[in-house]
Scaffold this motif. Structure first.
Motif, PDB file in Angstrom:
ATOM      1  N   LEU A 132      32.988 108.767  80.992  1.00  9.81           N
ATOM      2  CA  LEU A 132      33.621 107.892  81.981  1.00  9.81           C
ATOM      3  C   LEU A 132      33.052 106.480  81.916  1.00  9.81           C
ATOM      4  N   ALA A 133      31.750 106.379  81.584  1.00 10.97           N
ATOM      5  CA  ALA A 133      31.112 105.063  81.546  1.00 10.97           C
ATOM      6  C   ALA A 133      31.188 104.411  80.168  1.00 10.97           C
ATOM      7  N   PHE A 134      31.146 105.231  79.111  1.00 11.70           N
ATOM      8  CA  PHE A 134      31.037 104.693  77.758  1.00 11.70           C
ATOM      9  C   PHE A 134      32.399 104.339  77.160  1.00 11.70           C
ATOM     10  N   LEU A 135      33.339 105.252  77.228  1.00 14.30           N
ATOM     11  CA  LEU A 135      34.626 105.036  76.561  1.00 14.30           C
ATOM     12  C   LEU A 135      35.404 103.830  77.079  1.00 14.30           C
ATOM     13  N   PRO A 136      35.481 103.610  78.405  1.00 10.09           N
ATOM     14  CA  PRO A 136      36.283 102.473  78.890  1.00 10.09           C
ATOM     15  C   PRO A 136      35.824 101.115  78.383  1.00 10.09           C
ATOM     16  N   ALA A 142      45.834  96.210  77.203  1.00  2.00           N
ATOM     17  CA  ALA A 142      47.002  95.590  76.579  1.00  2.00           C
ATOM     18  C   ALA A 142      47.393  96.262  75.269  1.00  2.00           C
ATOM     19  N   ALA A 143      46.557  97.194  74.804  1.00  5.17           N
ATOM     20  CA  ALA A 143      46.813  97.818  73.503  1.00  5.17           C
ATOM     21  C   ALA A 143      47.552  99.147  73.615  1.00  5.17           C
ATOM     22  N   GLY A 144      47.937  99.540  74.826  1.00  4.20           N
ATOM     23  CA  GLY A 144      48.662 100.795  74.978  1.00  4.20           C
ATOM     24  C   GLY A 144      48.130 101.588  76.151  1.00  4.20           C
ATOM     25  N   PRO A 145      48.675 102.798  76.358  1.00  3.89           N
ATOM     26  CA  PRO A 145      48.244 103.639  77.477  1.00  3.89           C
ATOM     27  C   PRO A 145      46.733 103.871  77.461  1.00  3.89           C
ATOM     28  N   VAL A 146      46.082 103.641  78.598  1.00 10.21           N
ATOM     29  CA  VAL A 146      44.631 103.789  78.686  1.00 10.21           C
ATOM     30  C   VAL A 146      44.210 105.228  78.426  1.00 10.21           C
ATOM     31  N   ALA A 147      44.940 106.183  78.992  1.00  8.96           N
ATOM     32  CA  ALA A 147      44.590 107.595  78.823  1.00  8.96           C
ATOM     33  C   ALA A 147      44.612 107.996  77.353  1.00  8.96           C
ATOM     34  N   LEU A 148      45.601 107.492  76.614  1.00  6.19           N
ATOM     35  CA  LEU A 148      45.699 107.815  75.192  1.00  6.19           C
ATOM     36  C   LEU A 148      44.528 107.212  74.423  1.00  6.19           C
ATOM     37  N   GLN A 149      44.140 106.003  74.757  1.00 10.09           N
ATOM     38  CA  GLN A 149      43.008 105.369  74.088  1.00 10.09           C
ATOM     39  C   GLN A 149      41.704 106.125  74.380  1.00 10.09           C
ATOM     40  N   VAL A 150      41.519 106.538  75.623  1.00  9.01           N
ATOM     41  CA  VAL A 150      40.337 107.322  75.977  1.00  9.01           C
ATOM     42  C   VAL A 150      40.324 108.625  75.194  1.00  9.01           C
ATOM     43  N   LEU A 151      41.465 109.240  75.058  1.00 10.20           N
ATOM     44  CA  LEU A 151      41.566 110.502  74.327  1.00 10.20           C
ATOM     45  C   LEU A 151      41.202 110.313  72.857  1.00 10.20           C
ATOM     46  N   LEU A 153      39.416 107.852  71.455  1.00 13.47           N
ATOM     47  CA  LEU A 153      38.006 107.509  71.324  1.00 13.47           C
ATOM     48  C   LEU A 153      37.129 108.731  71.576  1.00 13.47           C
ATOM     49  N   GLY A 154      37.516 109.544  72.528  1.00 10.71           N
ATOM     50  CA  GLY A 154      36.755 110.755  72.813  1.00 10.71           C
ATOM     51  C   GLY A 154      36.792 111.737  71.665  1.00 10.71           C
TER      52      GLY A 154
END
Length: 207
Positions: A132-136, A142-151, A153-154
């Motif tokens: 929660l602290a590292f990935l964001p 602006a590069a797309g859905p935040v949830a998808l980017q977190v997924l 990167l995770g």
């Protein structure tokens, strides 16, 4: 998706974090030393499966909800600590194998090893808070859905962690085969790994 420069920075940052052995490495090494190479690798798969579940929870926003609930955080925290302490006590109280039977006479069930790894990681709320602290920090709205980017990167973190933890497991297993004698090495390994589990449990409860 994040820009290439952001992804490169993320990979380098993740590599730096994984280069420093943490509780998961200690756990995997203990499993490999006690039960051998296969057990170490199965434990790695269990831990990283737990980490993957944390990634999914973070992407879905569940981790943020849990982090805001002091009660829920405490339940997970002390539940995970209790499970590690139980692993240590089970190790101490387990019956020793007959002399000469060797460390691999009655290997631990791979299903149990995998399950233990998943629960050890999943019941550690600090893993979820880490994501929660590292990935964001590497997410660009602006590069797309935040949830998808977190997924994404995770998933990348889990892949790199799997490679790192597997290397530790293989190294520990190789050293174990060199220094552990069939009759006398087993009790020492048993007590050592029990202390490791109890230590990790105590650390999870107080830190």
């Amino acid at each position: 998706m994040p820009a290439s420069a952001t992804l490169l920075l993320y990979v380098l940052s993740t590599a730096a974090l994984l280069a420093v052995p943490g509780p998961s490495v200690v756990y995997v090494v203990a499993r490999a030393v006690e039960h051998g190479r296969a057990a170490g690798l199965v434990s790695v798969l269990g831990l990283e499966t737990g980490a993957l579940l944390h990634v999914l929870l973070a992407a879905g926003g569940v981790t943020a909800v849990l982090a805001s609930s002091e009660w829920a955080f405490a339940v997970l925290r002390y539940g995970g600590a209790a499970y590690l302490l139980w692993l240590g006590l089970r190790q101490l109280l387990s019956r020793r194998r007959p002399a000469g039977a060797g460390p691999a006479a009655t290997p631990a069930s791979r299903r149990r090893l995998f399950r233990d790894g998943v629960l050890v990681d999943l019941l550690n709320p600090k893993t979820g808070l880490f994501f929660l602290a590292f990935l964001p920090q590497f997410v660009d709205p602006a590069a797309g859905p935040v949830a998808l980017q977190v997924l994404v990167l995770g998933l990348l973190f889990v892949v790199m962690a799997t490679a790192t933890d597997s290397a530790y497991a293989l190294t520990a297993a190789a050293l174990r085969n060199r220094v552990a004698r069939p009759a006398s090495g087993r009790p020492v390994l048993q007590r050592t790994t029990a202390v490791v589990y109890c230590g990790l449990g105590g650390l999870a409860a107080v830190v």
